[in-house]
Design a protein around this motif. Sequence first.
Motif, mmCIF file in Angstrom:
data_model
loop_
_atom_site.group_PDB
_atom_site.id
_atom_site.type_symbol
_atom_site.label_atom_id
_atom_site.label_comp_id
_atom_site.label_asym_id
_atom_site.label_seq_id
_atom_site.Cartn_x
_atom_site.Cartn_y
_atom_site.Cartn_z
ATOM 1 N N LEU A 452 10.076 -4.372 8.540
ATOM 2 C CA LEU A 452 9.933 -5.325 7.428
ATOM 3 C C LEU A 452 8.479 -5.748 7.222
ATOM 4 C CD1 LEU A 452 11.488 -6.912 5.286
ATOM 5 C CD2 LEU A 452 11.734 -8.779 6.951
ATOM 6 N N ILE A 453 7.736 -5.986 8.306
ATOM 7 C CA ILE A 453 6.365 -6.474 8.168
ATOM 8 C C ILE A 453 5.469 -5.484 7.419
ATOM 9 C CG2 ILE A 453 4.262 -7.048 9.465
ATOM 10 C CD1 ILE A 453 6.026 -8.507 11.476
ATOM 11 N N PRO A 454 5.495 -4.171 7.741
ATOM 12 C CA PRO A 454 4.700 -3.231 6.923
ATOM 13 C C PRO A 454 5.087 -3.253 5.450
ATOM 14 C CG PRO A 454 5.382 -2.174 8.960
ATOM 15 C CD PRO A 454 6.116 -3.484 8.894
ATOM 16 N N ILE A 455 6.377 -3.397 5.162
ATOM 17 C CA ILE A 455 6.838 -3.421 3.766
ATOM 18 C C ILE A 455 6.283 -4.647 3.043
ATOM 19 C CG2 ILE A 455 8.877 -3.752 2.304
ATOM 20 C CD1 ILE A 455 10.422 -2.010 4.335
ATOM 21 N N VAL A 456 6.406 -5.808 3.646
ATOM 22 C CA VAL A 456 5.936 -7.050 3.026
ATOM 23 C C VAL A 456 4.411 -7.041 2.887
ATOM 24 C CG1 VAL A 456 5.783 -9.557 3.293
ATOM 25 C CG2 VAL A 456 7.928 -8.377 3.831
ATOM 26 N N THR A 457 3.728 -6.572 3.917
ATOM 27 C CA THR A 457 2.259 -6.538 3.875
ATOM 28 C C THR A 457 1.758 -5.611 2.774
ATOM 29 O OG1 THR A 457 2.214 -6.910 6.270
ATOM 30 C CG2 THR A 457 0.173 -6.171 5.229
ATOM 31 N N LEU A 458 2.350 -4.426 2.678
ATOM 32 C CA LEU A 458 1.946 -3.488 1.629
ATOM 33 C C LEU A 458 2.266 -4.025 0.242
ATOM 34 C CD1 LEU A 458 2.993 -0.127 3.312
ATOM 35 C CD2 LEU A 458 0.682 -0.739 2.606
ATOM 36 N N THR A 459 3.370 -4.732 0.110
ATOM 37 C CA THR A 459 3.693 -5.362 -1.179
ATOM 38 C C THR A 459 2.628 -6.390 -1.537
ATOM 39 O OG1 THR A 459 6.058 -5.060 -0.734
ATOM 40 C CG2 THR A 459 5.457 -6.598 -2.492
ATOM 41 N N GLY A 460 2.156 -7.124 -0.536
ATOM 42 C CA GLY A 460 1.060 -8.058 -0.768
ATOM 43 C C GLY A 460 -0.201 -7.352 -1.231
ATOM 44 N N VAL A 461 -0.468 -6.165 -0.664
ATOM 45 C CA VAL A 461 -1.629 -5.375 -1.082
ATOM 46 C C VAL A 461 -1.479 -4.939 -2.539
ATOM 47 C CG1 VAL A 461 -2.895 -3.224 -0.701
ATOM 48 C CG2 VAL A 461 -2.143 -4.589 1.252
ATOM 49 N N ILE A 462 -0.267 -4.558 -2.916
ATOM 50 C CA ILE A 462 0.003 -4.159 -4.309
ATOM 51 C C ILE A 462 -0.322 -5.298 -5.261
ATOM 52 C CG2 ILE A 462 1.847 -3.574 -5.946
ATOM 53 C CD1 ILE A 462 3.201 -2.045 -3.631
ATOM 54 N N VAL A 463 0.160 -6.502 -4.920
ATOM 55 C CA VAL A 463 -0.094 -7.681 -5.758
ATOM 56 C C VAL A 463 -1.595 -7.984 -5.798
ATOM 57 C CG1 VAL A 463 0.309 -10.165 -6.002
ATOM 58 C CG2 VAL A 463 2.191 -8.648 -5.327
ATOM 59 N N LEU A 464 -2.249 -7.898 -4.632
ATOM 60 C CA LEU A 464 -3.687 -8.189 -4.548
ATOM 61 C C LEU A 464 -4.497 -7.228 -5.410
ATOM 62 C CD1 LEU A 464 -5.785 -9.980 -3.012
ATOM 63 C CD2 LEU A 464 -5.956 -8.126 -1.349
ATOM 64 N N LEU A 465 -4.162 -5.928 -5.358
ATOM 65 C CA LEU A 465 -4.884 -4.938 -6.160
ATOM 66 C C LEU A 465 -4.643 -5.133 -7.655
ATOM 67 C CD1 LEU A 465 -4.422 -1.658 -4.071
ATOM 68 C CD2 LEU A 465 -6.531 -2.950 -4.417
ATOM 69 N N GLY A 466 -3.487 -5.713 -8.007
ATOM 70 C CA GLY A 466 -3.215 -5.999 -9.405
ATOM 71 C C GLY A 466 -3.998 -7.200 -9.906
ATOM 72 N N LEU A 467 -4.088 -8.242 -9.086
ATOM 73 C CA LEU A 467 -4.777 -9.467 -9.490
ATOM 74 C C LEU A 467 -6.294 -9.335 -9.371
ATOM 75 C CD1 LEU A 467 -2.442 -12.131 -7.814
ATOM 76 C CD2 LEU A 467 -2.506 -11.456 -10.217
ATOM 77 N N PHE A 468 -6.742 -8.565 -8.372
ATOM 78 C CA PHE A 468 -8.186 -8.424 -8.136
ATOM 79 C C PHE A 468 -8.558 -6.945 -8.006
ATOM 80 C CE2 PHE A 468 -6.666 -12.353 -6.100
ATOM 81 C CZ PHE A 468 -7.385 -13.297 -6.832
ATOM 82 N N PRO A 469 -8.401 -6.174 -9.079
ATOM 83 C CA PRO A 469 -8.665 -4.726 -8.998
ATOM 84 C C PRO A 469 -10.118 -4.388 -8.718
ATOM 85 C CG PRO A 469 -8.355 -5.402 -11.282
ATOM 86 C CD PRO A 469 -7.997 -6.581 -10.429
ATOM 87 N N ASN A 470 -11.045 -5.301 -9.041
ATOM 88 C CA ASN A 470 -12.464 -4.995 -8.851
ATOM 89 C C ASN A 470 -12.839 -4.814 -7.387
ATOM 90 O OD1 ASN A 470 -13.307 -4.850 -11.524
ATOM 91 N ND2 ASN A 470 -13.516 -7.074 -11.682
ATOM 92 N N ILE A 471 -11.966 -5.259 -6.482
ATOM 93 C CA ILE A 471 -12.211 -5.038 -5.058
ATOM 94 C C ILE A 471 -12.417 -3.549 -4.790
ATOM 95 C CG2 ILE A 471 -11.165 -5.177 -2.753
ATOM 96 C CD1 ILE A 471 -9.639 -7.644 -3.714
#
Length: 484
Positions: A452-471
């Motif tokens: 579960l933790i890898p799934i939730v963490t990667l989902t957080g990365v997806i959201v982060l890349l959507g909100l802050f793509p310039n990273i």
Amino acid sequence: MKHLLLLFPVLLPCIYAILYGWLRFKGDKHREVFIGTAIIGNLLLVIFTLQSSPLPSLHLFRLDQFVDVYFHVDKMGILFSLLASTLWIFTMFFSMEYMTHEKNTKRFFSFFILNLGIIIGIAFSGNLFTMYIFYELLTLATYPLVIHAETEDALYSGKKYLIYSFFGATFILLGMILLYSVTNDLSFAANGIIGKLENYNETILLAAYFVMFIGFGVKAALVPFHSWLPSAMVAPTPVSALLHAVAVVKSGIFAIIRVSYFIFGADILGGMKGHLWINMMVIFTIVLGSLMALHQENLKKRLAYSTISQLGYVLLGIVLLNKNALIGGLFHLINHAVIKITLFFIVGAIYFTTGKKSIHEIKGIGREMPITMLCFSIASISLIGIPPTNGFASKWFLALGGIAENKIFFVVILLFSAFLTAGYLLPIVVTAFFQGEERALEEKKEPPLKILIPIVTLTGVIVLLGLFPNIVLQFIRSIVGEII
């Protein structure tokens, strides 16, 4: 000495893989610590290697201009090596729990570790010959993972995988020979090496580019050389996740980028109209992959055909030969890797927890596994490309690239494929949350934390890349600025 450090991230996983197969561990904790040291330690080693200034290079063995084992780090290699090394860590944690229900785990983790070193070898290759060596080693090292179950279907899929891969390898070698006959050089360089030649035979170069595109396109699941990929879904889910996210298909994409922009160069390809020969195959890949995904009842196979379509997006970004398109293609390479590995992890979590593999079996499962299926919903929305997700950002740049070339048809194809993507992903979400009978609260059963933790963490990365793509986009822009 610092140049020799370049070999450590390549060789260390190979040494760890041999030691893992040879050592006997007292318990699971010792085994997991060993695997974690190999995978996480290698990421740290990659980061340490990339800190060198100037970036290191090394001729390990050289017979002539063709047979030259040469390593060199550049920004494109940095992007690919960090992507692979990072996703390998997530897959490691997922696999530690998931593979407890599988046999031959020692063989699995030996080759799992070994393939990381091979991928880094591909990323750090300084010329076409070196990349070809590691590219073929990848075929041999992933084969035991594909046939892991050792069932009749698994062995058949493995045989199919080898046949397709060696077919592609033959085309690549032919293309290298044709290329070398004109250039007498196979090195990678920003803007390519062809433009430095005073005279060249355009017909031979076009033939070389076309056969190498086909050869590397086999692993990139280019239609009509794609059918090995859905067949390989008989492998355990961690293998499927790696095949689709980074290990094999992204190696094919990475190789095509190297050939297109670091051997030929955008100006030369545009002048020879070399990319126009490929455009229709790419469009066909995007559309056919989506249409085939619509008809798959098995969850993993639906995601497999989705991968074929989404890889077409990245290939489109490559062959349009302009800055916006390539920015979109490279960003989608990263976005798709993160999204697709998340989706495969979730499908694996469903199977691990409930034993269910098909869409009709998961009615109401969103009420049993709300966190898992919420992550599936977020990843699906991102893959469709609904704003403000990371999938939207990469597809936006691809659309701008199509408009820049006055090819509105490509933009229409992207929109059409997005609708098809919604057509094969959203029904899974609807089935999970809005169908089936209500279940009692005590029946809820999320997967174990290591899954579960890898799934939730990667989902957080997806959201982060959507909100802050310039990273990520700033680094991608710097890569594109150097080669177009």
